[in-house]
Structure formats: C-alpha cells, structure tokens
Motif scaffolding. Structure first.
Motif, PDB file in Angstrom:
ATOM      1  N   ASN A  61      18.293  -5.663 -55.835  1.00 31.11           N
ATOM      2  CA  ASN A  61      19.392  -5.956 -55.253  1.00 31.11           C
ATOM      3  C   ASN A  61      19.068  -6.508 -53.749  1.00 31.11           C
ATOM      4  OD1 ASN A  61      21.135  -5.548 -57.460  1.00 31.11           O
ATOM      5  ND2 ASN A  61      21.274  -3.295 -56.464  1.00 31.11           N
ATOM      6  N   ASP A  62      17.914  -6.315 -53.294  1.00 33.31           N
ATOM      7  CA  ASP A  62      17.765  -6.786 -51.729  1.00 33.31           C
ATOM      8  C   ASP A  62      16.354  -7.594 -52.091  1.00 33.31           C
ATOM      9  OD1 ASP A  62      17.658  -7.214 -49.239  1.00 33.31           O
ATOM     10  OD2 ASP A  62      17.402  -5.077 -48.531  1.00 33.31           O
ATOM     11  N   LYS A  63      16.417  -8.679 -52.295  1.00 36.19           N
ATOM     12  CA  LYS A  63      15.229  -9.493 -52.636  1.00 36.19           C
ATOM     13  C   LYS A  63      14.220  -9.801 -51.524  1.00 36.19           C
ATOM     14  CE  LYS A  63      16.609 -10.474 -57.030  1.00 36.19           C
ATOM     15  NZ  LYS A  63      15.945  -9.687 -58.201  1.00 36.19           N
ATOM     16  N   ASP A  64      14.725  -9.502 -50.230  1.00 34.86           N
ATOM     17  CA  ASP A  64      13.790  -9.792 -49.190  1.00 34.86           C
ATOM     18  C   ASP A  64      13.275  -8.529 -48.662  1.00 34.86           C
ATOM     19  OD1 ASP A  64      14.354 -12.539 -49.509  1.00 34.86           O
ATOM     20  OD2 ASP A  64      16.305 -12.807 -48.007  1.00 34.86           O
ATOM     21  N   ASN A  65      13.623  -7.306 -49.018  1.00 33.46           N
ATOM     22  CA  ASN A  65      13.034  -6.158 -48.545  1.00 33.46           C
ATOM     23  C   ASN A  65      11.719  -6.043 -48.868  1.00 33.46           C
ATOM     24  OD1 ASN A  65      12.918  -3.467 -47.728  1.00 33.46           O
ATOM     25  ND2 ASN A  65      14.911  -2.800 -48.142  1.00 33.46           N
ATOM     26  N   VAL A  66      10.790  -6.265 -48.275  1.00 32.51           N
ATOM     27  CA  VAL A  66       9.320  -6.319 -48.629  1.00 32.51           C
ATOM     28  C   VAL A  66       9.009  -4.847 -48.641  1.00 32.51           C
ATOM     29  CG1 VAL A  66       8.550  -6.762 -46.218  1.00 32.51           C
ATOM     30  CG2 VAL A  66       7.033  -7.323 -48.044  1.00 32.51           C
ATOM     31  N   TRP A  67       9.485  -4.136 -47.589  1.00 28.33           N
ATOM     32  CA  TRP A  67       9.023  -2.793 -47.411  1.00 28.33           C
ATOM     33  C   TRP A  67       9.217  -1.908 -48.610  1.00 28.33           C
ATOM     34  CZ3 TRP A  67       5.325  -2.003 -44.103  1.00 28.33           C
ATOM     35  CH2 TRP A  67       5.246  -2.580 -42.860  1.00 28.33           C
ATOM     36  N   ALA A  68      10.656  -2.360 -49.079  1.00 33.63           N
ATOM     37  CA  ALA A  68      11.162  -1.392 -50.194  1.00 33.63           C
ATOM     38  C   ALA A  68      10.329  -1.765 -51.829  1.00 33.63           C
ATOM     39  CB  ALA A  68      12.438  -1.685 -50.861  1.00 33.63           C
ATOM     40  N   LEU A  69       9.602  -3.060 -51.747  1.00 33.60           N
ATOM     41  CA  LEU A  69       9.000  -3.591 -52.707  1.00 33.60           C
ATOM     42  C   LEU A  69       7.405  -2.863 -52.643  1.00 33.60           C
ATOM     43  CD1 LEU A  69       8.833  -5.473 -55.001  1.00 33.60           C
ATOM     44  CD2 LEU A  69       8.084  -7.322 -53.354  1.00 33.60           C
ATOM     45  N   ILE A  70       6.979  -2.971 -51.372  1.00 35.04           N
ATOM     46  CA  ILE A  70       5.524  -2.137 -51.340  1.00 35.04           C
ATOM     47  C   ILE A  70       5.741  -0.470 -51.515  1.00 35.04           C
ATOM     48  CG2 ILE A  70       3.961  -1.444 -49.587  1.00 35.04           C
ATOM     49  CD1 ILE A  70       4.216  -4.450 -47.986  1.00 35.04           C
ATOM     50  N   ASP A  71       6.901   0.019 -50.989  1.00 35.95           N
ATOM     51  CA  ASP A  71       7.126   1.394 -51.448  1.00 35.95           C
ATOM     52  C   ASP A  71       6.988   1.610 -53.026  1.00 35.95           C
ATOM     53  OD1 ASP A  71       6.509   2.402 -48.911  1.00 35.95           O
ATOM     54  OD2 ASP A  71       8.817   2.220 -48.369  1.00 35.95           O
ATOM     55  N   TYR A  72       8.000   0.693 -53.639  1.00 34.96           N
ATOM     56  CA  TYR A  72       8.077   0.905 -54.821  1.00 34.96           C
ATOM     57  C   TYR A  72       6.925   0.809 -55.810  1.00 34.96           C
ATOM     58  CZ  TYR A  72       9.937  -0.371 -59.681  1.00 34.96           C
ATOM     59  OH  TYR A  72      10.191  -0.195 -61.077  1.00 34.96           O
ATOM     60  N   ALA A  73       6.090  -0.235 -55.484  1.00 40.06           N
ATOM     61  CA  ALA A  73       4.961  -0.566 -56.234  1.00 40.06           C
ATOM     62  C   ALA A  73       3.634   0.623 -55.782  1.00 40.06           C
ATOM     63  CB  ALA A  73       4.425  -1.919 -55.610  1.00 40.06           C
TER      64      ALA A  73
END
Length: 612
Positions: free
Chosen positions: A79-91
């Motif tokens: 839902n928040d395509k520009d949230n790079v920190w969430a993407l890194i934490d998720y990965a």
C-alpha cells in the motif's frame, strides 16, 4: 484551512514523530513490550498510518509472532510503494525466516528505489552470499562499502564472497577495513588468518590466528588456521600442537584430527592415534561428513602402521559416503574431454599461429591430481625468474570473460568462428587475473591440474607458454587420489571405476595435446624426477627456455606456502617412498588393475594377482 488549523496539524505531526522515535528507541533497546503498548496507542488514533503499521509489524516479529508480523509488513509494502525502509525490513525478515529467494527481489527493488542507500545494497549482497551468487554479491557489497565504509557486516560479507570464490588476496583489504571498524572482531581476525595463509603471507596469518585465539580462546577455527599456517611454514611440531588443542572437541575434533594425521606418521602410541580410536567408538553416531573424514583418517593411520587391508577398507568406506554426497557425472566429463580433443587440431593450430600475447610466458604445470604438480611447482618457485602462482583459477576466469570463445567450447558456435583476436583477448583476461593476484613476473607458474584440458588453447593464447603435463604410474596416481579426502572438490576420486575412466580420458587428451603442440607441451615423468632430479630439471629448463639453477633442487626452502594435500611431503627432501607404493596393496587393487587393462605391464598385473 486557517493558520490555527495548520498549526494544530503541525503540532500533531510533531507529537506523532516524537512518539515514533520513542518507539524505535524501545525496539532498539529490546523493550518490545513498551514499544507494543505505545504502538497500539498510536494505532487507536491513526489506524491506517503506514509508518505506525510498519512499526507494528516489526514489533510482532520481534515478539516472535512471525506470520502476523510479516503479513502486516507485506500490507505496508503493497500500500505504500515508496516506503523503502518497510521494503528492506520486510525482505530482511523474509531472509531471516529462510525465504531468501523471495527476499532477493525485494532487496533489488529497494536498491532500484533508493540507489544511494547503503543498507539496501548491503542486505542484497548478504542475501546473494547465502544463495552462493558470489559475483553478484561482490558487486552489491562493493557498492554498499563505497556508500558507507563503516558497516562491519558489509566488509565481512564482502570478504566472505571473495574467500568462497577462492580469491583470497582480494579478501584481505575488506578484512583490514573490518578491523579498523572493530579491532576486536573475531570473525575478521579468523578470516584474515585464512586469507593471508592462502595468499602466502604466513607471518601475518599466524599473527591474526593467534589474535583470534586471544579474543576467543574457546573457538576452534583459529586453532585450525594456525595449524595449517604453521604446517605450511614447515613448523610441523608446532602445527601438531595447534591441531591437538581442538582435536578432542565435538564437531571440529575430527577435521583437526584428520589434518594432524595427514601431517605426520601415526604410531600406536601417538596422541592422535589414541584420539582416533576414541572417535572410532562413536563413528555410527556421527553425521555423514564427519564419518567420511574419520574413515579417511583411520585409513591413513592404518597405512602408516602397515595394515594395508584395514587402510583400504576405510578408504573405500570413506569414499562411498562422499560419493553419495557429491555424485560424479562421468558422461559430462567424457564429453568435455572429447570436445577439447576435437577443437585443438593441427589445422586449428596452423590457422591461429599469429594469435596471442608474447610479453608473458606462463609455465603451466598440470596433469592428474596427485601426479607431482605440487613438487614441480615448488621447484620452479626456487628459480630467480619465476613467480610461483600455485593452483590458479586464471584459465576459468579467462573463459568466463570470453563469452564468444566459451560458446565454441560448449559447441554453441562453430570452431571456424574462433578468431586470433578471441584467443588474444582470452590471454589478456588470463593476464588480468594474474595481475589481480599480484603476479606480474614475465614467468609465472600455474599448477591448476585440469589445465591439461586447455593446454592447446593456452599454448595458442601465449606463444611463449610452456605446458608440463605430469605423468605418474597409473596405479600409484590413482591409489593416491583414492586415499585423499577431496570432499566435493574432486568427486571422480570416490570410486575406482570413475578414477580409472577419468585416467583413460586424461591419457587420450594429454597424448593429443603433446602430439599437436610438441614445441610447447611435453610430458614430465614423476618417477624420473624423483630418481634423478637434477638431470630431469636441467632437461625441463632447456624446454622452458630458462637456465637451470641449483636452488631448484632444494624445494624445501621455498618461500611459497603449500596449500594442497601435499604439504607434509614437499617440506621434506625429494623422496622415493611414494614411488611404487601401490605394490604394497597388490591384490587389494585387483579391480583397479583389471579396469586399467593395457595401461599396465604384465608384471604390474601379476603383482595385483592377475594373469598369474
């Protein structure tokens, strides 16, 4: 919106940001319950706030609620395509959960989203190391280090990628950078001990092994590296003491004990033999790899004590275990040998006589493993004009950097598509590899055994190159391979049948190479070198085009370390005890002798109990 409303909103945003910062401090300090309470309070007011949901997902993961936490992070990422920190934490949590394949595309997306964010490159590189995609990992980690040189894990992971691809000299710089960040990093000292050992900087290797021992006296690995380094330096008694320090420990004990047993002659009253018998009582309870290690050690000990039947029984058992773990594709091997014979023909040689680099003259020492390549390399290392490289991956690197030539080798392009420029470019890539390894002499020796396959290509790429193909009595050569625990590095050695078939293919290929390029490729007989080292080396040096030097006969004083299975032998004067050793085993090798057929004399067959 009036000014008072804007002020109110700004104040609210400030309060939320302060609360978020407080939550992050709780999480970083391990106060997970406090963080959870604060997060729930914020979510009651702002249930759809992506940053707070991000923190909620992290907190659930930190509490051990894996599925719920990952589900929330996945929702935030979607839902928040520009949230790079969430993407890194998720990965990152996907990777920690064992789903590295799913994590890597997420890290790659984060890198594309924020190409100057060091953490994204760092995590991508670490994940690629786990998946053994080392070249890609090196690229990502190098970028991370350029963006932020103070990340310890980046330097350690980068070094690990170099070590696992056997580019040991290149691992040294990131490891020293790691020590600049944390001088007490045990991992950095341990890996430096290994990398420096393999790069032949022995005193420095010993220093870092001992420093790691000071910092972690109970760790086994630094003792193991210390033992290897001392053995390479010829300090065999000190090496034995280092291995004995950890040879009685579970897990690491068997490999250390096996290394020690291979360093010196075992006797019934030696401390290593007593340890060996103690481990033997627990053999059935060990994992396969340790069982294989122990069988090989028991075989060597029995061989030392003259019990050939027990020795051979253990070698067969150890090899059988390894064969199950690391199968050998005999069909593919035979096809590769046939391909190299069909490519380098007299017509092919004549067509490409004008190719190659003339300013360097590699000395390629090759042949079957355990055929005397290490001894020959050590003798060349004593020559004033030769820089000894050891087992170099230079040819493999050059092929990987020469895709057009590689296509020809793999029969994806016709032989006629090979040009002089392709062979010259191959030589340039080979030379680049040498330079990256610090090898810049006009004469560099390369003792990678399987280079006999590429002898013709190497000879055309380097018109001044000389290729020495070592030959040894097939029974001695194959028995020596069968007695060596190569693990995954040489699966052909795990059975008599595959060893014999590999030898037959080697024999055909080597004869073809010598017949096709006799001015650059020749055989060297191991037994003749042992019997008459000076006479043989004078003849070899005439072929190479360098003057003979007396120091070449005193190879035990070589400043180059030995990092192969031959270490305990080449630190002694040239000796003949390994010549015709197979005769001690006689009838125990009937299967080998029968399969070798015409490669043996009638007397050889008689010794093995055949044709009596």
């Amino acid at each position: 919106m009036n000014s008072s409303t804007r002020a109110s909103d700004q104040e609210k945003l400030k309060q939320v940001n302060e609360e978020v910062a407080r939550i992050q401090r709780h999480q970083n300090a391990g106060r997970i319950e406090d963080a959870g309470q604060a997060i729930d309070g914020l979510l009651a007011e702002l249930p759809d706030h992506p940053q707070i949901l991000h923190l909620k997902g992290l907190n659930l993961l930190l509490e051990g609620h894996k599925d719920r936490g990952l589900a929330i992070l996945e929702m935030v990422v979607e839902n928040d395509k520009d949230n790079v920190w969430a993407l890194i934490d998720y990965a990152s949590f996907l990777a920690k959960n064992g789903d590295v394949d799913k994590a890597i595309p997420k890290f790659q997306a984060a890198v594309e989203m924020s190409p100057n964010l060091a953490l994204g490159h760092a995590n991508l590189g670490a994940a690629l190391v786990v998946k053994k995609r080392y070249d890609e990992a090196i690229k990502a980690l190098t970028r991370a280090a350029a963006l932020n040189g103070d990340m310890l894990d980046v330097q350690l992971n980068l070094a690990q990628a170099f070590i696992r691809t056997r580019r040991f000299p290149r691992a040294i710089e990131p490891l020293f950078r790691a020590l600049a960040i944390d001088p007490q990093s045990v991992a950095a000292h341990v890996n430096l001990a290994l990398a420096l050992f393999r790069a032949e900087r022995h005193e420095a290797s010993e220093h870092h092994a001992r420093r790691a021992i000071e910092l972690a006296p109970d760790a086994a690995e630094p003792w193991f590296h210390l033992g290897n380094t001392l053995a390479a330096l010829g300090r065999m008694d000190d090496a034995a003491d280092a291995f004995l320090k950890v040879a009685n420990r579970p897990g690491t004990g068997v490999p250390a004990l096996a290394r020690l047993i291979n360093l010196r002659t075992t006797t019934a009253d030696s401390p290593e033999y007593k340890l060996l018998m103690r481990f033997a009582d627990k053999l059935d309870d060990m994992p396969d790899q340790l069982r294989a290690d122990l069988h090989f050690a028991m075989g060597k000990a029995a061989d030392d004590m003259g019990d050939e039947k027990t020795a051979m029984d253990n070698y067969r058992k150890g090899n059988a275990i390894t064969a199950e773990q690391h199968p050998f594709n005999q069909e593919n091997h035979a096809k590769r040998e046939e391909r190299m014979r069909s490519l380098v023909t007299p017509a092919f040689v004549e067509q490409h006589r004008g190719a190659g680099l003339h300013d360097v003259a590699p000395i390629v020492i090759c042949g079957m493993p355990r055929s005397g390549t290490t001894l020959m390399d050590q003798m060349f290392s004593r020559h004033s004009k030769v820089q000894a490289g050891g087992e170099l991956r230079a040819a493999g690197y050059a092929f990987q950097q020469s895709p057009d030539l590689l296509k020809v080798l793999e029969e994806e392009a016709p032989d006629s598509s090979v040009t002089d420029d392709m062979l010259t470019s191959f030589a340039e890539h080979y030379q680049t590899f040498l330079h990256n390894e610090g090898l810049r002499s006009e004469y560099v020796s390369d003792k990678m055994p399987n280079n006999y396959l590429y002898a013709g290509v190497l000879a055309l790429a380097f018109p001044r190159a000389k290729v020495l193909i070592m030959r040894r009595h097939p029974m001695d050569n194959l028995l020596s391979n069968f007695m060596q625990n190569f693990g995954p590095n040489q699966p052909a050695s795990t059975s008599i049948e595959t060893l014999v078939n590999v030898y037959k293919e080697f024999d055909k290929t080597a004869l073809h190479q010598v017949a096709t390029l006799p001015n650059q490729i020749r055989f060297v007989n191991y037994e003749q070198v042992v019997a008459d080292p000076e006479g043989q080396m004078r003849d070899i040096m005439d072929f190479v085009g360098l003057p003979f030097e007396d120091d070449m006969l005193d190879h035990t004083k070589s400043t180059r370390a030995v990092n192969t299975a031959s270490v305990s032998q080449v630190r002694e004067p040239i000796y003949s005890t390994s010549v015709a050793k197979w005769k001690r085993y006689g009838p125990l090798l009937q299967d080998m002798a029968e399969q070798l057929g015409d490669h043996l004399s009638a007397e050889d067959r008689r010794i093995c109990g055949l044709d009596s």
